[in-house]
Design a protein around this motif. Structure first.
Motif, PDB file in Angstrom:
ATOM      1  N   GLU A  51       0.846  -1.192   0.000  1.00  0.00           N
ATOM      2  CA  GLU A  51       0.000   0.000   0.000  1.00  0.00           C
ATOM      3  C   GLU A  51       0.882   1.242   0.000  1.00  0.00           C
ATOM      4  OE1 GLU A  51      -3.791   0.406   2.337  1.00  0.00           O
ATOM      5  OE2 GLU A  51      -2.588   1.914   3.395  1.00  0.00           O
ATOM      6  N   VAL A  52       0.473   2.237  -0.770  1.00  0.00           N
ATOM      7  CA  VAL A  52       1.149   3.535  -0.826  1.00  0.00           C
ATOM      8  C   VAL A  52       0.121   4.576  -0.411  1.00  0.00           C
ATOM      9  CG1 VAL A  52       2.334   5.209  -2.298  1.00  0.00           C
ATOM     10  CG2 VAL A  52       2.599   2.748  -2.738  1.00  0.00           C
ATOM     11  N   GLY A  53       0.524   5.487   0.465  1.00  0.00           N
ATOM     12  CA  GLY A  53      -0.431   6.495   0.903  1.00  0.00           C
ATOM     13  C   GLY A  53       0.231   7.667   1.588  1.00  0.00           C
ATOM     14  N   VAL A  54      -0.615   8.561   2.087  1.00  0.00           N
ATOM     15  CA  VAL A  54      -0.179   9.746   2.826  1.00  0.00           C
ATOM     16  C   VAL A  54      -0.641   9.565   4.269  1.00  0.00           C
ATOM     17  CG1 VAL A  54      -0.379  12.255   3.043  1.00  0.00           C
ATOM     18  CG2 VAL A  54      -0.398  11.194   0.775  1.00  0.00           C
ATOM     19  N   ASP A  68       6.214  -3.346   8.242  1.00  0.00           N
ATOM     20  CA  ASP A  68       7.283  -3.142   7.265  1.00  0.00           C
ATOM     21  C   ASP A  68       6.926  -1.926   6.424  1.00  0.00           C
ATOM     22  OD1 ASP A  68       9.126  -5.171   7.828  1.00  0.00           O
ATOM     23  OD2 ASP A  68       7.933  -6.653   6.740  1.00  0.00           O
ATOM     24  N   GLU A  69       7.799  -0.953   6.404  1.00  0.00           N
ATOM     25  CA  GLU A  69       7.474   0.313   5.738  1.00  0.00           C
ATOM     26  C   GLU A  69       8.737   1.083   5.376  1.00  0.00           C
ATOM     27  OE1 GLU A  69       5.468   4.579   7.098  1.00  0.00           O
ATOM     28  OE2 GLU A  69       4.987   2.783   8.222  1.00  0.00           O
ATOM     29  N   VAL A  70       8.655   1.791   4.276  1.00  0.00           N
ATOM     30  CA  VAL A  70       9.612   2.836   3.925  1.00  0.00           C
ATOM     31  C   VAL A  70       8.776   4.092   3.769  1.00  0.00           C
ATOM     32  CG1 VAL A  70      11.204   3.724   2.167  1.00  0.00           C
ATOM     33  CG2 VAL A  70      11.241   1.296   2.774  1.00  0.00           C
ATOM     34  N   PHE A  71       9.255   5.221   4.330  1.00  0.00           N
ATOM     35  CA  PHE A  71       8.512   6.457   4.156  1.00  0.00           C
ATOM     36  C   PHE A  71       9.436   7.617   3.850  1.00  0.00           C
ATOM     37  CE2 PHE A  71       9.097   6.413   8.824  1.00  0.00           C
ATOM     38  CZ  PHE A  71       9.546   7.708   9.083  1.00  0.00           C
ATOM     39  N   GLY A  95      12.172  15.543   3.507  1.00  0.00           N
ATOM     40  CA  GLY A  95      13.220  14.874   2.750  1.00  0.00           C
ATOM     41  C   GLY A  95      13.778  13.622   3.400  1.00  0.00           C
ATOM     42  N   SER A  96      13.529  13.408   4.698  1.00  0.00           N
ATOM     43  CA  SER A  96      14.045  12.209   5.362  1.00  0.00           C
ATOM     44  C   SER A  96      13.385  10.958   4.778  1.00  0.00           C
ATOM     45  CB  SER A  96      13.747  12.245   6.864  1.00  0.00           C
ATOM     46  OG  SER A  96      14.419  13.312   7.497  1.00  0.00           O
ATOM     47  N   VAL A  97      14.190   9.919   4.598  1.00  0.00           N
ATOM     48  CA  VAL A  97      13.699   8.623   4.147  1.00  0.00           C
ATOM     49  C   VAL A  97      14.049   7.626   5.244  1.00  0.00           C
ATOM     50  CG1 VAL A  97      13.844   6.819   2.379  1.00  0.00           C
ATOM     51  CG2 VAL A  97      14.116   9.236   1.744  1.00  0.00           C
ATOM     52  N   VAL A  98      13.044   6.860   5.692  1.00  0.00           N
ATOM     53  CA  VAL A  98      13.238   5.963   6.835  1.00  0.00           C
ATOM     54  C   VAL A  98      12.670   4.595   6.506  1.00  0.00           C
ATOM     55  CG1 VAL A  98      12.690   5.579   9.283  1.00  0.00           C
ATOM     56  CG2 VAL A  98      13.087   7.906   8.444  1.00  0.00           C
ATOM     57  N   ARG A  99      13.346   3.557   7.001  1.00  0.00           N
ATOM     58  CA  ARG A  99      12.883   2.170   6.866  1.00  0.00           C
ATOM     59  C   ARG A  99      12.495   1.675   8.250  1.00  0.00           C
ATOM     60  NH1 ARG A  99      11.443  -2.625   6.847  1.00  0.00           N
ATOM     61  NH2 ARG A  99      12.335  -4.295   5.609  1.00  0.00           N
ATOM     62  N   LEU A 100      11.289   1.137   8.393  1.00  0.00           N
ATOM     63  CA  LEU A 100      10.817   0.533   9.629  1.00  0.00           C
ATOM     64  C   LEU A 100      10.570  -0.949   9.377  1.00  0.00           C
ATOM     65  CD1 LEU A 100       8.180   3.247  10.614  1.00  0.00           C
ATOM     66  CD2 LEU A 100      10.498   2.992  11.532  1.00  0.00           C
ATOM     67  N   LYS A 116       3.862  12.365   5.704  1.00  0.00           N
ATOM     68  CA  LYS A 116       4.790  11.480   4.985  1.00  0.00           C
ATOM     69  C   LYS A 116       4.041  10.693   3.936  1.00  0.00           C
ATOM     70  CE  LYS A 116       4.344   7.531   8.109  1.00  0.00           C
ATOM     71  NZ  LYS A 116       5.017   6.563   8.962  1.00  0.00           N
ATOM     72  N   ILE A 117       4.792  10.264   2.931  1.00  0.00           N
ATOM     73  CA  ILE A 117       4.336   9.271   1.966  1.00  0.00           C
ATOM     74  C   ILE A 117       4.881   7.940   2.455  1.00  0.00           C
ATOM     75  CG2 ILE A 117       4.597   8.381  -0.389  1.00  0.00           C
ATOM     76  CD1 ILE A 117       2.978  10.827  -0.512  1.00  0.00           C
ATOM     77  N   TYR A 118       4.017   6.957   2.605  1.00  0.00           N
ATOM     78  CA  TYR A 118       4.466   5.646   3.074  1.00  0.00           C
ATOM     79  C   TYR A 118       4.273   4.584   2.003  1.00  0.00           C
ATOM     80  CZ  TYR A 118      -0.471   4.519   3.760  1.00  0.00           C
ATOM     81  OH  TYR A 118      -1.801   4.297   3.538  1.00  0.00           O
ATOM     82  N   ILE A 119       5.134   3.588   2.068  1.00  0.00           N
ATOM     83  CA  ILE A 119       5.046   2.398   1.227  1.00  0.00           C
ATOM     84  C   ILE A 119       5.133   1.227   2.200  1.00  0.00           C
ATOM     85  CG2 ILE A 119       6.095   1.110  -0.676  1.00  0.00           C
ATOM     86  CD1 ILE A 119       7.476   3.892  -1.369  1.00  0.00           C
ATOM     87  N   ALA A 120       4.035   0.501   2.359  1.00  0.00           N
ATOM     88  CA  ALA A 120       3.986  -0.552   3.392  1.00  0.00           C
ATOM     89  C   ALA A 120       3.317  -1.807   2.847  1.00  0.00           C
ATOM     90  CB  ALA A 120       3.232  -0.053   4.609  1.00  0.00           C
TER      91      ALA A 120
END
Length: 120
Positions: A51-54, A68-71, A95-100, A116-120
């Motif tokens: 899923e991609v979202g705000v 599990d996510e990158v944002f 601008g920060s990019v983080v992996r959870l 943030k924009i998330y990809i999970a």
């Protein structure tokens, strides 16, 4: 072509993620550490099982168990403490990019509404 979820982007369309209106809700009381933060989420697309979202959180401090996510942070500022497993805290802003990772226990202290924009 499959039917899109409400609010999802159709192929070939776009949206201004910074201006996208979001509907906030209070966090569950057991997650709030300090203040009265609220969160909002708007799913933009589902790509397979991803899923991609705000997502947005207003100022305050809250605990969370991650997926599990990158944002990518679009705006705002926060400190993320990694409680379990214990890792050094990080400061994030535009601008920060983080992996959870799934299962990580975190504490988020938002000092300026974080979007943030998330990809999970």
């Amino acid at each position: 072509m499959s039917e899109l979820a409400p609010g999802a982007l159709a192929p070939g369309t776009g949206v201004d993620a910074l201006a996208l209106p979001l509907v906030h809700e209070p966090l569950p009381a057991d997650e709030v550490v300090i203040g009265r933060p609220t969160t909002a989420v708007h799913a933009l697309a589902t790509l397979g099982e991803v899923e991609v979202g705000v997502w947005e959180m207003t100022p305050g401090t809250a605990s969370d168990v991650e997926v599990d996510e990158v944002f990518v942070v679009l705006s705002g500022h926060a400190r993320i403490e990694f409680v379990e497993p214990a890792l050094p805290a990080i400061e994030v802003d535009h601008g920060s990019v983080v992996r959870l990772a799934a299962g990580q226990r975190t504490v988020w202290t938002v000092t300026e509404t974080l979007r943030k924009i998330y990809i999970a």
